[in-house]
Design a protein around this motif. Structure first.
Motif, PDB file in Angstrom:
ATOM      1  N   PRO A  17       0.837  -1.210   0.000  1.00  0.00           N
ATOM      2  CA  PRO A  17       0.000   0.000   0.000  1.00  0.00           C
ATOM      3  C   PRO A  17       0.866   1.251   0.000  1.00  0.00           C
ATOM      4  CG  PRO A  17       0.013  -1.014   2.181  1.00  0.00           C
ATOM      5  CD  PRO A  17       0.736  -1.960   1.274  1.00  0.00           C
ATOM      6  N   VAL A  18       0.500   2.221  -0.834  1.00  0.00           N
ATOM      7  CA  VAL A  18       1.175   3.514  -0.816  1.00  0.00           C
ATOM      8  C   VAL A  18       0.721   4.287   0.420  1.00  0.00           C
ATOM      9  CG1 VAL A  18       1.444   3.611  -3.315  1.00  0.00           C
ATOM     10  CG2 VAL A  18      -0.641   4.527  -2.254  1.00  0.00           C
ATOM     11  N   PRO A  19       1.416   5.374   0.807  1.00  0.00           N
ATOM     12  CA  PRO A  19       1.038   6.090   2.032  1.00  0.00           C
ATOM     13  C   PRO A  19      -0.419   6.502   2.089  1.00  0.00           C
ATOM     14  CG  PRO A  19       3.191   6.822   1.297  1.00  0.00           C
ATOM     15  CD  PRO A  19       2.673   5.893   0.238  1.00  0.00           C
ATOM     16  N   ARG A  20      -0.974   6.940   0.971  1.00  0.00           N
ATOM     17  CA  ARG A  20      -2.368   7.378   0.977  1.00  0.00           C
ATOM     18  C   ARG A  20      -3.309   6.245   1.375  1.00  0.00           C
ATOM     19  NH1 ARG A  20      -5.333   9.624  -4.400  1.00  0.00           N
ATOM     20  NH2 ARG A  20      -7.385  10.005  -3.522  1.00  0.00           N
ATOM     21  N   VAL A  21      -3.019   5.037   0.883  1.00  0.00           N
ATOM     22  CA  VAL A  21      -3.840   3.878   1.227  1.00  0.00           C
ATOM     23  C   VAL A  21      -3.578   3.458   2.667  1.00  0.00           C
ATOM     24  CG1 VAL A  21      -4.300   1.460   0.688  1.00  0.00           C
ATOM     25  CG2 VAL A  21      -4.019   3.104  -1.161  1.00  0.00           C
ATOM     26  N   THR A  22      -2.317   3.497   3.085  1.00  0.00           N
ATOM     27  CA  THR A  22      -1.976   3.109   4.455  1.00  0.00           C
ATOM     28  C   THR A  22      -2.723   3.974   5.465  1.00  0.00           C
ATOM     29  OG1 THR A  22       0.225   2.429   3.714  1.00  0.00           O
ATOM     30  CG2 THR A  22      -0.080   2.728   6.070  1.00  0.00           C
ATOM     31  N   ARG A  23      -2.814   5.275   5.182  1.00  0.00           N
ATOM     32  CA  ARG A  23      -3.535   6.174   6.089  1.00  0.00           C
ATOM     33  C   ARG A  23      -5.020   5.822   6.148  1.00  0.00           C
ATOM     34  NH1 ARG A  23      -0.466  10.828   2.926  1.00  0.00           N
ATOM     35  NH2 ARG A  23       1.613  10.460   3.784  1.00  0.00           N
ATOM     36  N   MET A  24      -5.609   5.479   5.010  1.00  0.00           N
ATOM     37  CA  MET A  24      -7.012   5.085   4.991  1.00  0.00           C
ATOM     38  C   MET A  24      -7.200   3.775   5.752  1.00  0.00           C
ATOM     39  SD  MET A  24      -9.887   6.392   3.621  1.00  0.00           S
ATOM     40  CE  MET A  24      -9.678   7.156   2.009  1.00  0.00           C
ATOM     41  N   MET A  25      -6.234   2.875   5.658  1.00  0.00           N
ATOM     42  CA  MET A  25      -6.305   1.621   6.400  1.00  0.00           C
ATOM     43  C   MET A  25      -6.244   1.890   7.901  1.00  0.00           C
ATOM     44  SD  MET A  25      -3.841  -0.771   3.993  1.00  0.00           S
ATOM     45  CE  MET A  25      -4.147  -2.315   4.858  1.00  0.00           C
ATOM     46  N   ALA A  26      -5.415   2.854   8.302  1.00  0.00           N
ATOM     47  CA  ALA A  26      -5.332   3.214   9.720  1.00  0.00           C
ATOM     48  C   ALA A  26      -6.654   3.789  10.211  1.00  0.00           C
ATOM     49  CB  ALA A  26      -4.204   4.217   9.934  1.00  0.00           C
ATOM     50  N   VAL A  27      -7.330   4.562   9.358  1.00  0.00           N
ATOM     51  CA  VAL A  27      -8.643   5.101   9.716  1.00  0.00           C
ATOM     52  C   VAL A  27      -9.642   3.958   9.915  1.00  0.00           C
ATOM     53  CG1 VAL A  27     -10.606   6.459   8.864  1.00  0.00           C
ATOM     54  CG2 VAL A  27      -8.276   7.338   8.627  1.00  0.00           C
ATOM     55  N   ALA A  28      -9.612   2.977   9.011  1.00  0.00           N
ATOM     56  CA  ALA A  28     -10.512   1.824   9.136  1.00  0.00           C
ATOM     57  C   ALA A  28     -10.256   1.070  10.429  1.00  0.00           C
ATOM     58  CB  ALA A  28     -10.337   0.897   7.936  1.00  0.00           C
ATOM     59  N   ARG A  29      -8.983   0.863  10.750  1.00  0.00           N
ATOM     60  CA  ARG A  29      -8.646   0.172  11.996  1.00  0.00           C
ATOM     61  C   ARG A  29      -9.122   0.975  13.200  1.00  0.00           C
ATOM     62  NH1 ARG A  29      -2.541  -1.697  12.799  1.00  0.00           N
ATOM     63  NH2 ARG A  29      -3.260  -3.459  11.541  1.00  0.00           N
ATOM     64  N   GLY A  30      -8.949   2.304  13.152  1.00  0.00           N
ATOM     65  CA  GLY A  30      -9.411   3.156  14.239  1.00  0.00           C
ATOM     66  C   GLY A  30     -10.918   3.121  14.414  1.00  0.00           C
ATOM     67  N   ALA A  31     -11.642   2.793  13.331  1.00  0.00           N
ATOM     68  CA  ALA A  31     -13.099   2.690  13.390  1.00  0.00           C
ATOM     69  C   ALA A  31     -13.564   1.312  13.830  1.00  0.00           C
ATOM     70  CB  ALA A  31     -13.701   3.032  12.023  1.00  0.00           C
ATOM     71  N   GLY A  32     -12.637   0.452  14.210  1.00  0.00           N
ATOM     72  CA  GLY A  32     -13.006  -0.864  14.722  1.00  0.00           C
ATOM     73  C   GLY A  32     -13.057  -1.962  13.689  1.00  0.00           C
ATOM     74  N   LEU A  33     -12.563  -1.689  12.465  1.00  0.00           N
ATOM     75  CA  LEU A  33     -12.562  -2.692  11.412  1.00  0.00           C
ATOM     76  C   LEU A  33     -11.183  -3.339  11.297  1.00  0.00           C
ATOM     77  CD1 LEU A  33     -14.411  -0.598   8.715  1.00  0.00           C
ATOM     78  CD2 LEU A  33     -15.377  -2.550   9.907  1.00  0.00           C
ATOM     79  N   GLU A  34     -11.159  -4.574  10.862  1.00  0.00           N
ATOM     80  CA  GLU A  34      -9.899  -5.217  10.516  1.00  0.00           C
ATOM     81  C   GLU A  34      -9.528  -4.776   9.106  1.00  0.00           C
ATOM     82  OE1 GLU A  34      -7.926  -9.699  10.194  1.00  0.00           O
ATOM     83  OE2 GLU A  34     -10.049  -9.447  10.694  1.00  0.00           O
ATOM     84  N   ALA A  35      -8.347  -4.222   8.934  1.00  0.00           N
ATOM     85  CA  ALA A  35      -7.924  -3.685   7.638  1.00  0.00           C
ATOM     86  C   ALA A  35      -6.901  -4.618   6.990  1.00  0.00           C
ATOM     87  CB  ALA A  35      -7.336  -2.293   7.808  1.00  0.00           C
TER      88      ALA A  35
END
Length: 373
Positions: A17-35
């Protein structure tokens, strides 16, 4: 299909994942989802299952090298293979949310959405109609194709307003502008000159259309320390490794890119304007430089450069002249007050234009819709 799981899967035709995707994945994890990230085999030496920045990676499809626009039939074959792999993996993972990066990952993502009750988010990194030098009628058709993909998704995102404006007007209401903003955004003081050498750091896609020739030219200046990180085709990587005056760092994690940015004096943001998509670049490098507080060497043909006209933290140059900018960089470094003021102005621009908290909130809204907001 079985019940969907509280998982967000991120697809991209890349090995990591490029940084832009990695940040979105971190947001998903912060929302309680497995990324999770599902990508392609762009390097034969990489395993099918891996980990990057704390996120699990699965690679599918036939291995194919980084082509830089060459050998289109190989690319089309790999595209079909990857989408078959993407769809099979989505059926196994049963994610509630699918995040598709660019049109290449859309077929499998949409087919999965049609056979499940998942949410599909379409992330446009590069507008399809701007990528290639094609007749205008074909470019218009490609733009319509991308507009249809936007309408068929549950939400779409671009990194800059000028990217949304380039899409068909009838899909604008479904496109959210979410800038490239690093989560690691603490301002760092200007670094000292080590052995009187001026440090330049480039971290990103390795391509001759992204100022590579200029960087290698600047590296030959005796008082310059040019450091390069990223991935690209084997011939370009080999060219950098052969250059004894530049330091090649390989492919770095986002945290290491930020650390290298903190330790440098200037960040190059150079894109060959002869290619349309380059003029509309929304660079991670620019956002990272502004966040840390570093001046940038940027070619004036970019839309981003036009938006930053008049700022002292931007050293403007024509793309073809970027390799000749050594004296201008020396002049700024030679006047410590001017250089420190440019660093402070870069950070002020970041604080005025970018906001990680807003980006994080908008990303969460885009991923989840109204659920949990």
């Amino acid at each position: 299909m079985k019940k969907l799981r509280e998982v967000a899967v991120f697809l991209r035709m890349a090995s990591r994942p490029v940084p832009r995707v990695t940040r979105m994945m971190a947001v998903a994890r912060g929302a309680g989802l497995e990324a999770k990230f599902i990508g392609a085999h762009r390097d034969r030496n990489l395993p099918s299952h891996d980990e990057w920045e704390g996120f699990p990676i699965t690679r599918v499809g036939l291995p194919f090298p980084l082509l830089n626009g060459k050998r289109p039939w190989l690319y089309l074959r790999a595209l079909a293979s990857c989408n078959r792999g993407f769809f099979r993996q989505l059926r196994l993972e049963r994610p509630r949310i699918v995040h598709a990066s660019d049109i290449e990952t859309f077929p499998a993502s949409y087919l999965y959405r049609m056979t499940s009750k998942s949410r599909l988010v379409y992330n446009i990194h590069d507008n399809l109609a701007q990528r290639y030098a094609l007749p205008s009628i074909i470019k218009k058709l490609l733009n319509v194709v991308e507009g249809i993909a936007v309408v068929l998704s549950d939400g779409a995102t671009v990194p800059e307003e000028f990217r949304r404006a380039a899409l068909p007007t009838w899909c604008h209401s479904r496109v959210r502008v979410i800038p490239n903003v690093p989560a690691e955004n603490d301002r760092a003081p200007p670094p000292p000159l080590e052995n009187t050498r001026i440090r330049i750091f480039y971290g990103g896609w390795l391509d001759r259309q992204r100022g590579l020739t200029a960087l290698l030219q600047l590296s030959k200046e005796p008082d310059f320390d040019v450091r390069i990180a990223g991935e690209g085709s084997q011939d370009i990587v080999a060219e950098i490794e052969r250059c004894k005056t530049a330091t090649f760092l390989g492919f770095l994690r986002s945290s290491d890119v930020i650390e290298e940015t903190r330790r440098c004096h200037f960040v190059p943001v150079l894109y060959d304007p002869s290619r349309e998509i380059n003029r509309f670049a929304a660079s991670n490098k620019l956002a990272e430089a502004m966040a840390i507080g570093r001046p940038v060497l940027m070619n004036e043909e970019l839309e981003a450069a036009k938006a930053m006209a008049g700022l002292n933290c931007v050293i403007n140059t024509k793309y073809k002249d970027a390799g000749l900018a050594a004296d201008r960089l020396r002049e700024m470094i030679a006047a410590p007050n001017i250089y420190s003021d440019a660093c402070a102005e870069a950070r002020r621009y970041y604080e005025e234009v970018y906001s990680w908290e807003k980006v994080k909130f908008d990303s969460k809204v885009l991923l989840l819709g109204c659920r949990g907001i």
